[in-house]
Design an enzyme around this catalytic site. Structure first.
Site, short mmCIF file in Angstrom:
data_model
loop_
_atom_site.label_atom_id
_atom_site.label_comp_id
_atom_site.label_asym_id
_atom_site.label_seq_id
_atom_site.Cartn_x
_atom_site.Cartn_y
_atom_site.Cartn_z
N ASP A 141 0.85 -1.19 0.00
CA ASP A 141 0.00 0.00 0.00
C ASP A 141 0.89 1.24 0.00
O ASP A 141 1.80 1.37 0.83
CB ASP A 141 -0.90 0.00 1.24
CG ASP A 141 -2.02 1.03 1.13
OD1 ASP A 141 -2.44 1.32 0.00
OD2 ASP A 141 -2.48 1.51 2.18
N TYR A 182 1.22 5.71 -0.58
CA TYR A 182 0.80 6.94 0.12
C TYR A 182 1.01 8.08 -0.87
O TYR A 182 1.76 9.00 -0.64
CB TYR A 182 1.71 7.07 1.35
CG TYR A 182 1.36 8.09 2.40
CD1 TYR A 182 0.07 8.23 2.89
CD2 TYR A 182 2.36 8.88 2.96
CE1 TYR A 182 -0.22 9.14 3.89
CE2 TYR A 182 2.09 9.79 3.97
CZ TYR A 182 0.80 9.92 4.43
OH TYR A 182 0.53 10.82 5.44
N HIS A 218 -3.64 14.18 0.61
CA HIS A 218 -3.87 13.32 1.78
C HIS A 218 -2.71 13.41 2.76
O HIS A 218 -2.91 13.56 3.97
CB HIS A 218 -4.08 11.87 1.32
CG HIS A 218 -4.17 10.88 2.45
ND1 HIS A 218 -5.22 10.87 3.35
CD2 HIS A 218 -3.35 9.86 2.82
CE1 HIS A 218 -5.04 9.89 4.23
NE2 HIS A 218 -3.91 9.27 3.92
N ARG A 263 0.84 16.69 13.07
CA ARG A 263 2.03 17.52 13.35
C ARG A 263 1.68 18.99 13.11
O ARG A 263 2.27 19.64 12.22
CB ARG A 263 3.21 17.09 12.45
CG ARG A 263 3.69 15.67 12.70
CD ARG A 263 4.90 15.33 11.83
NE ARG A 263 4.58 15.37 10.40
CZ ARG A 263 4.04 14.35 9.73
NH1 ARG A 263 3.76 13.23 10.35
NH2 ARG A 263 3.78 14.46 8.43
N GLU A 311 -10.46 4.19 3.67
CA GLU A 311 -9.52 4.86 2.78
C GLU A 311 -9.91 4.52 1.35
O GLU A 311 -9.82 3.35 0.94
CB GLU A 311 -8.07 4.44 3.08
CG GLU A 311 -7.57 4.99 4.40
CD GLU A 311 -6.08 4.82 4.59
OE1 GLU A 311 -5.54 5.49 5.49
OE2 GLU A 311 -5.46 4.03 3.85
N TYR A 333 2.28 2.34 15.49
CA TYR A 333 3.02 2.51 14.24
C TYR A 333 4.48 2.95 14.42
O TYR A 333 5.30 2.78 13.51
CB TYR A 333 2.29 3.47 13.30
CG TYR A 333 2.54 4.93 13.54
CD1 TYR A 333 3.46 5.62 12.74
CD2 TYR A 333 1.87 5.62 14.54
CE1 TYR A 333 3.68 6.98 12.94
CE2 TYR A 333 2.10 6.96 14.74
CZ TYR A 333 3.00 7.64 13.95
OH TYR A 333 3.23 8.97 14.16
N LYS A 359 -4.24 -1.98 10.25
CA LYS A 359 -4.53 -2.10 8.81
C LYS A 359 -4.80 -3.54 8.38
O LYS A 359 -5.51 -3.77 7.39
CB LYS A 359 -3.33 -1.60 8.00
CG LYS A 359 -3.00 -0.13 8.19
CD LYS A 359 -3.91 0.75 7.35
CE LYS A 359 -3.38 2.16 7.27
NZ LYS A 359 -4.18 2.99 6.35
N SER A 399 -9.09 -5.53 4.01
CA SER A 399 -9.09 -4.55 2.92
C SER A 399 -10.03 -5.09 1.86
O SER A 399 -9.99 -6.29 1.56
CB SER A 399 -7.69 -4.36 2.32
OG SER A 399 -6.78 -3.89 3.29
N THR A 415 -4.72 6.53 0.07
CA THR A 415 -5.95 7.32 0.06
C THR A 415 -5.91 8.40 -1.01
O THR A 415 -4.93 9.13 -1.14
CB THR A 415 -6.18 7.98 1.42
OG1 THR A 415 -6.17 6.97 2.43
CG2 THR A 415 -7.50 8.73 1.47
#
Length: 404
Positions: free
Chosen positions: A116, A118, A123, A132, A189, A234, A243, A247, A334
């Protein structure tokens, strides 16, 4: 009996996505969707001169077909389109059509490896701003490489499969110690899954241009995410139990050849990626996704805004020498756009639960409740003009501990 083919607006001859289906009395086999019917491809090939694909299409997964490689995929699609358009073969075609309502749809692949990514800058920016708020939204590596993680292929399920609320450890910022229990921040997602075909050896990286020949097709993908489990676990190794519980993948895989008219230019990549991430076959996809929660549209993420090309993702996946096998799957991460109504997760849509969605029935959602059903759909420009549809990706949340 009518001799007209059962085409519909989004599922006509310029689409023909592949799947695997069975009847109440027959074994699973490869089919193609045409309108509200499916074509028994193995039977049609045996009857109408496409014998070179008969054995692969009589399989209970797409893997033998996707193993044949790009030239075979393109030839098969051209043969199928020509056969369906040939009036002299119409009776033969009609004998191999089955209404979708008489079929059970199966996971179309035996998924080997699953990664997967990113790949949406929007996103990643939103997630960075949420977690953050006083720092940089993007991590220093984000614009230098397609970030990804290896997921659990054994819990990829076909659209329509219920998803059991996962349990695990969670610890809020103010909690003195972790507790164990069902996730209370269960999320979606909205993603696109890419099916790979052909095969490479370990130690044989794919260039960006070569990677394009290994992209068989796409299906809508929902990477269900337990945000509270994920937040606690994580660091330092990344997603795990938050996760890996489930899925969802569409039952229909749209071939890349059907998306030729949907290819678009990427957003400008600045700084310029390293040489192994450059090439002539860089592209985005003009896909318009809709996310429905209990029947109500809550988001319309545009895939065309994605920062990294699927060929860059696959090239990066293999640059260390990792191999590719027929039926491997990687997902985009996502999909989110620039506008608030284009965000592909509840984490973003509700800004981590601080701004709950108000639904038409008056209820509110920060994250998913038991009984909630999420459906992803999408359309894209078709090769013959108009638009084509991607097969839906559907899942319903059931309470923890309610698995059969």
């Amino acid at each position: 009996m009518s001799t007209d083919l059962p085409v519909t607006e989004l599922f006509g001859l310029d689409n023909l996505p592949y799947g695997v289906a069975s009847t109440s009395t027959g074994a699973p086999h490869v089919v193609a969707r045409l309108g509200d019917h499916a074509i028994d491809l193995g039977g049609l090939a045996q009857s109408a001169g496409g014998e070179r694909w008969t054995v692969a299409w009589q399989s209970d997964s797409l893997n033998p077909f996707v193993a044949q490689g790009r030239s075979s995929w393109t030839a098969a699609r051209e043969w199928l389109r020509a056969t369906l358009a040939d009036e002299t073969r119409r009776d033969t075609v009609l004998r191999h059509l089955v209404p979708l309502g008489e079929l059970r749809l199966h996971l179309p692949l035996q998924v080997g490896d699953y990664v997967d990514f990113y790949a949406s800058e929007q996103h990643a920016n939103n997630v960075g701003r949420i977690f953050r708020p006083d720092g940089d939204a993007l991590t220093p590596n984000w614009k230098h490489l397609p970030i990804g993680y290896h997921g659990r292929s054994g819990t990829i399920v076909v659209s329509g499969t219920d998803v059991v609320r996962p349990a695990g450890q969670r610890k809020g910022p103010q909690d003195p110690a972790p507790v164990f229990g069902p996730s209370i921040r269960l999320d979606i997602e909205a993603e696109l899954g890419f099916v790979t075909g052909g095969e490479t050896r370990m130690g044989q990286p794919l260039s960006v241009d070569a990677a394009d020949d290994h992209l068989f097709g796409v299906g809508l993908f929902n990477d269900w995410s337990a945000r509270d489990l994920q937040a606690w676990e994580y660091v330092p190794l990344g997603p795990f139990l938050g996760k890996s519980f489930a899925s969802s993948l569409s039952a229909w895989i749209t071939p890349m050849d059907a998306l030729a008219a949907a290819k678009t230019s990427l957003p400008q990549q600045d700084p310029q990626p390293l040489p192994y991430l450059r090439g002539d076959r860089l592209f985005g996809l003009d896909l318009q996704i809709e996310v429905r929660l209990n029947g109500e549209v809550i988001s319309r993420p545009p895939y065309g805004s994605m920062y990294w090309s699927p060929t860059q993702m696959l090239a990066h996946l293999t640059v260390n020498g990792a191999s590719v096998r027929p039926g491997d799957l990687f997902a985009s991460g996502t999909v989110s756009g620039d506008e608030p109504g284009q965000r592909g997760s509840l984490l973003e849509l509700t800004w981590s639960g601080q701004q709950p969605l108000r639904l038409a029935d008056g209820s509110e959602r920060a994250f998913l409740q038991d009984g909630d059903e999420v459906v992803l759909t999408a359309t894209a420009p078709g090769t013959d003009g108009g638009r084509i549809g991607l097969g839906e990706c559907r899942g319903r949340i059931v309470a923890a501990g309610s698995a059969d």
